[in-house]
Design a protein around this motif. Sequence first.
Motif, PDB file in Angstrom:
ATOM      1  N   THR A  10       3.801   4.420   2.961  1.00  0.00           N
ATOM      2  CA  THR A  10       4.474   5.402   2.150  1.00  0.00           C
ATOM      3  C   THR A  10       3.194   5.013   0.543  1.00  0.00           C
ATOM      4  O   THR A  10       3.946   6.208  -0.121  1.00  0.00           O
ATOM      5  CB  THR A  10       4.936   3.878   1.774  1.00  0.00           C
ATOM      6  OG1 THR A  10       6.170   3.299   2.337  1.00  0.00           O
ATOM      7  CG2 THR A  10       5.867   3.565   0.748  1.00  0.00           C
ATOM      8  N   ALA A  11       2.455   4.857   0.825  1.00  0.00           N
ATOM      9  CA  ALA A  11       1.451   5.067   0.008  1.00  0.00           C
ATOM     10  C   ALA A  11       1.350   6.376   0.203  1.00  0.00           C
ATOM     11  O   ALA A  11       0.900   6.898  -0.936  1.00  0.00           O
ATOM     12  CB  ALA A  11      -0.024   4.249  -0.068  1.00  0.00           C
ATOM     13  N   PRO A  33      -1.696  -2.101  -1.757  1.00  0.00           N
ATOM     14  CA  PRO A  33      -2.055  -3.529  -2.099  1.00  0.00           C
ATOM     15  C   PRO A  33      -3.005  -3.260  -0.915  1.00  0.00           C
ATOM     16  O   PRO A  33      -2.173  -2.783  -0.183  1.00  0.00           O
ATOM     17  CB  PRO A  33      -1.766  -4.195  -2.126  1.00  0.00           C
ATOM     18  CG  PRO A  33      -0.421  -3.453  -3.036  1.00  0.00           C
ATOM     19  CD  PRO A  33       0.553  -2.219  -2.653  1.00  0.00           C
ATOM     20  N   PRO A  34      -3.768  -4.086  -1.035  1.00  0.00           N
ATOM     21  CA  PRO A  34      -4.804  -4.095   0.766  1.00  0.00           C
ATOM     22  C   PRO A  34      -3.910  -4.655   2.207  1.00  0.00           C
ATOM     23  O   PRO A  34      -2.864  -5.105   1.645  1.00  0.00           O
ATOM     24  CB  PRO A  34      -6.029  -5.001  -0.262  1.00  0.00           C
ATOM     25  CG  PRO A  34      -6.082  -4.772  -1.251  1.00  0.00           C
ATOM     26  CD  PRO A  34      -4.417  -4.584  -1.879  1.00  0.00           C
ATOM     27  N   VAL A  35      -3.795  -4.490   3.111  1.00  0.00           N
ATOM     28  CA  VAL A  35      -3.060  -4.721   4.027  1.00  0.00           C
ATOM     29  C   VAL A  35      -3.738  -6.408   5.159  1.00  0.00           C
ATOM     30  O   VAL A  35      -3.847  -6.027   5.455  1.00  0.00           O
ATOM     31  CB  VAL A  35      -3.205  -3.832   4.912  1.00  0.00           C
ATOM     32  CG1 VAL A  35      -2.050  -2.438   4.848  1.00  0.00           C
ATOM     33  CG2 VAL A  35      -4.475  -3.285   5.659  1.00  0.00           C
ATOM     34  N   ARG A  36      -4.909  -6.143   4.016  1.00  0.00           N
ATOM     35  CA  ARG A  36      -5.746  -7.761   4.887  1.00  0.00           C
ATOM     36  C   ARG A  36      -4.534  -8.838   4.599  1.00  0.00           C
ATOM     37  O   ARG A  36      -4.692  -9.795   5.776  1.00  0.00           O
ATOM     38  CB  ARG A  36      -7.423  -7.888   4.457  1.00  0.00           C
ATOM     39  CG  ARG A  36      -6.805  -8.334   2.845  1.00  0.00           C
ATOM     40  CD  ARG A  36      -7.956  -8.495   2.268  1.00  0.00           C
ATOM     41  NE  ARG A  36      -8.657  -8.814   0.751  1.00  0.00           N
ATOM     42  CZ  ARG A  36      -8.500  -6.920   0.191  1.00  0.00           C
ATOM     43  NH1 ARG A  36      -8.815  -5.868   0.606  1.00  0.00           N
ATOM     44  NH2 ARG A  36      -9.019  -7.198  -1.946  1.00  0.00           N
ATOM     45  N   ASP A  37      -3.579  -9.220   3.200  1.00  0.00           N
ATOM     46  CA  ASP A  37      -2.466 -10.009   3.530  1.00  0.00           C
ATOM     47  C   ASP A  37      -1.996 -10.640   4.892  1.00  0.00           C
ATOM     48  O   ASP A  37      -1.079 -11.364   4.880  1.00  0.00           O
ATOM     49  CB  ASP A  37      -1.683 -10.262   2.721  1.00  0.00           C
ATOM     50  CG  ASP A  37      -0.780  -8.508   1.764  1.00  0.00           C
ATOM     51  OD1 ASP A  37      -1.264  -7.552   3.021  1.00  0.00           O
ATOM     52  OD2 ASP A  37       0.536  -8.517   2.105  1.00  0.00           O
ATOM     53  N   VAL A  92     -15.549  14.318   1.679  1.00  0.00           N
ATOM     54  CA  VAL A  92     -14.374  13.906   0.979  1.00  0.00           C
ATOM     55  C   VAL A  92     -13.409  12.080   1.764  1.00  0.00           C
ATOM     56  O   VAL A  92     -12.222  12.619   1.711  1.00  0.00           O
ATOM     57  CB  VAL A  92     -13.400  14.769   0.005  1.00  0.00           C
ATOM     58  CG1 VAL A  92     -12.487  14.027  -1.651  1.00  0.00           C
ATOM     59  CG2 VAL A  92     -14.546  15.837   0.077  1.00  0.00           C
ATOM     60  N   VAL A  93     -14.230  11.202   1.273  1.00  0.00           N
ATOM     61  CA  VAL A  93     -13.340  10.013   1.243  1.00  0.00           C
ATOM     62  C   VAL A  93     -12.285  10.050   0.391  1.00  0.00           C
ATOM     63  O   VAL A  93     -12.739   9.783  -0.781  1.00  0.00           O
ATOM     64  CB  VAL A  93     -14.301   9.031   1.552  1.00  0.00           C
ATOM     65  CG1 VAL A  93     -15.176   9.006   3.004  1.00  0.00           C
ATOM     66  CG2 VAL A  93     -14.681   8.553   0.622  1.00  0.00           C
ATOM     67  N   ASP A  94     -11.317   9.400   0.929  1.00  0.00           N
ATOM     68  CA  ASP A  94     -10.233   8.441   0.147  1.00  0.00           C
ATOM     69  C   ASP A  94      -9.965   7.215   0.507  1.00  0.00           C
ATOM     70  O   ASP A  94     -10.120   6.974   1.593  1.00  0.00           O
ATOM     71  CB  ASP A  94      -9.420  10.090   0.556  1.00  0.00           C
ATOM     72  CG  ASP A  94      -8.176   9.410  -1.257  1.00  0.00           C
ATOM     73  OD1 ASP A  94      -8.671   8.929  -2.314  1.00  0.00           O
ATOM     74  OD2 ASP A  94      -7.672  10.425  -0.712  1.00  0.00           O
ATOM     75  N   SER A  95      -9.096   6.390  -0.678  1.00  0.00           N
ATOM     76  CA  SER A  95      -8.510   5.198   0.252  1.00  0.00           C
ATOM     77  C   SER A  95      -7.397   5.216  -0.993  1.00  0.00           C
ATOM     78  O   SER A  95      -6.737   5.586  -1.656  1.00  0.00           O
ATOM     79  CB  SER A  95      -8.890   4.606  -0.161  1.00  0.00           C
ATOM     80  OG  SER A  95      -8.760   3.028   0.201  1.00  0.00           O
ATOM     81  N   ARG A  96      -6.369   5.449   0.692  1.00  0.00           N
ATOM     82  CA  ARG A  96      -4.708   4.611   0.441  1.00  0.00           C
ATOM     83  C   ARG A  96      -4.875   3.540  -0.573  1.00  0.00           C
ATOM     84  O   ARG A  96      -3.931   2.586  -1.479  1.00  0.00           O
ATOM     85  CB  ARG A  96      -3.729   4.692   0.963  1.00  0.00           C
ATOM     86  CG  ARG A  96      -3.380   5.968   1.290  1.00  0.00           C
ATOM     87  CD  ARG A  96      -4.409   6.923   1.687  1.00  0.00           C
ATOM     88  NE  ARG A  96      -5.274   7.332   2.673  1.00  0.00           N
ATOM     89  CZ  ARG A  96      -6.456   8.343   3.536  1.00  0.00           C
ATOM     90  NH1 ARG A  96      -6.174   8.389   2.231  1.00  0.00           N
ATOM     91  NH2 ARG A  96      -7.622   7.259   4.478  1.00  0.00           N
ATOM     92  N   ILE A  97      -5.656   2.637  -0.429  1.00  0.00           N
ATOM     93  CA  ILE A  97      -5.852   1.226  -0.797  1.00  0.00           C
ATOM     94  C   ILE A  97      -6.046   1.082  -2.519  1.00  0.00           C
ATOM     95  O   ILE A  97      -7.389   1.766  -2.521  1.00  0.00           O
ATOM     96  CB  ILE A  97      -6.649   0.071  -0.486  1.00  0.00           C
ATOM     97  CG1 ILE A  97      -6.595   0.379   1.449  1.00  0.00           C
ATOM     98  CG2 ILE A  97      -6.921  -0.931  -1.032  1.00  0.00           C
ATOM     99  CD1 ILE A  97      -5.126  -0.600   1.678  1.00  0.00           C
ATOM    100  N   ALA A 156      -7.879   0.370   9.338  1.00  0.00           N
ATOM    101  CA  ALA A 156      -6.702   0.138   9.100  1.00  0.00           C
ATOM    102  C   ALA A 156      -5.811   1.732   8.412  1.00  0.00           C
ATOM    103  O   ALA A 156      -5.880   2.568   8.924  1.00  0.00           O
ATOM    104  CB  ALA A 156      -5.618  -0.497   8.731  1.00  0.00           C
ATOM    105  N   ASP A 157      -6.369   2.020   7.089  1.00  0.00           N
ATOM    106  CA  ASP A 157      -6.818   2.959   6.379  1.00  0.00           C
ATOM    107  C   ASP A 157      -7.818   3.971   6.847  1.00  0.00           C
ATOM    108  O   ASP A 157      -7.859   5.228   6.263  1.00  0.00           O
ATOM    109  CB  ASP A 157      -6.888   2.895   4.964  1.00  0.00           C
ATOM    110  CG  ASP A 157      -6.237   3.959   4.524  1.00  0.00           C
ATOM    111  OD1 ASP A 157      -5.576   4.545   4.439  1.00  0.00           O
ATOM    112  OD2 ASP A 157      -6.733   4.304   3.212  1.00  0.00           O
TER     113      ASP A 157
END
Length: 264
Positions: free
Chosen positions: A15-16, A24-28, A137-142, A154-155
Amino acid sequence: MSTGAITTAAQRLLTAMDQRKPCPPVRDLIGPTDVTAAYAVQQLLTQDRMERGAVVVGRKIGLTNPAVQQQLGVDRPDFGVLFADMDYTGTPIPRTALLQPKVEAEIAFVLGEDLAGGLSAETVRRAVTGSHAAIEVVDSRIADWDISYADTVADNASAGLYVLGDRLPTGVDTSSVTMTMTVNGETASIGCGTDCLGGPLKALLWLAETARDLGEPLRAGHIILSGALGPMVAVHPGDHVEARIVLSDEPIGTAVVDFAAEPR
């Protein structure tokens, strides 16, 4: 770890990506250190991308550099999948292609044969048919790069895009190189080959063994981004980035990437 938690984590990241809004992080859902669950999420993301027509062209190794590990508060490497549409060699990167980009200078390897059986430093070295200066080029969906080890795995190991630069001399000892990366002409990151898990070929051996043991070995033709030679650096629209690789005070290769300026 329940299948439901893994599926929910994957959907959050998908979705992100689709909405172009960090999540939000997925660690929850999967915990901060559950490696098996994190790679299960990554596999679902890979499957989704392939179902949409994406083509796998290689892998990226992440978190090989102690400085990057310290930046992100982790203590071990990881890996992700490279797709053909991540290659921006020679093409300015539009702002819409990324969410929270950062750059890393790396050595990229091109494999000439599979790495599926018994592996050693020598078999890995023989499998490499070419090496290049590269920028990942790194990128984070978090959101805000608020990641644990499981979040980044995971990402897709925080993969974004990549650029291949000059081909390096045949047989170059990549563990002996040094690197300087500049942003708009100003030095932004420095490092050396040994900062990448002891040497880029050592990082490649780690990946080859890990991928083989997971039943998804590296294949001939794959491009492998071997990991950061120095700290990653945030970038913005309009930035010009150069990564220079040097051996014994002699420049041996450069990679360059431009980030398109914001429209007026």
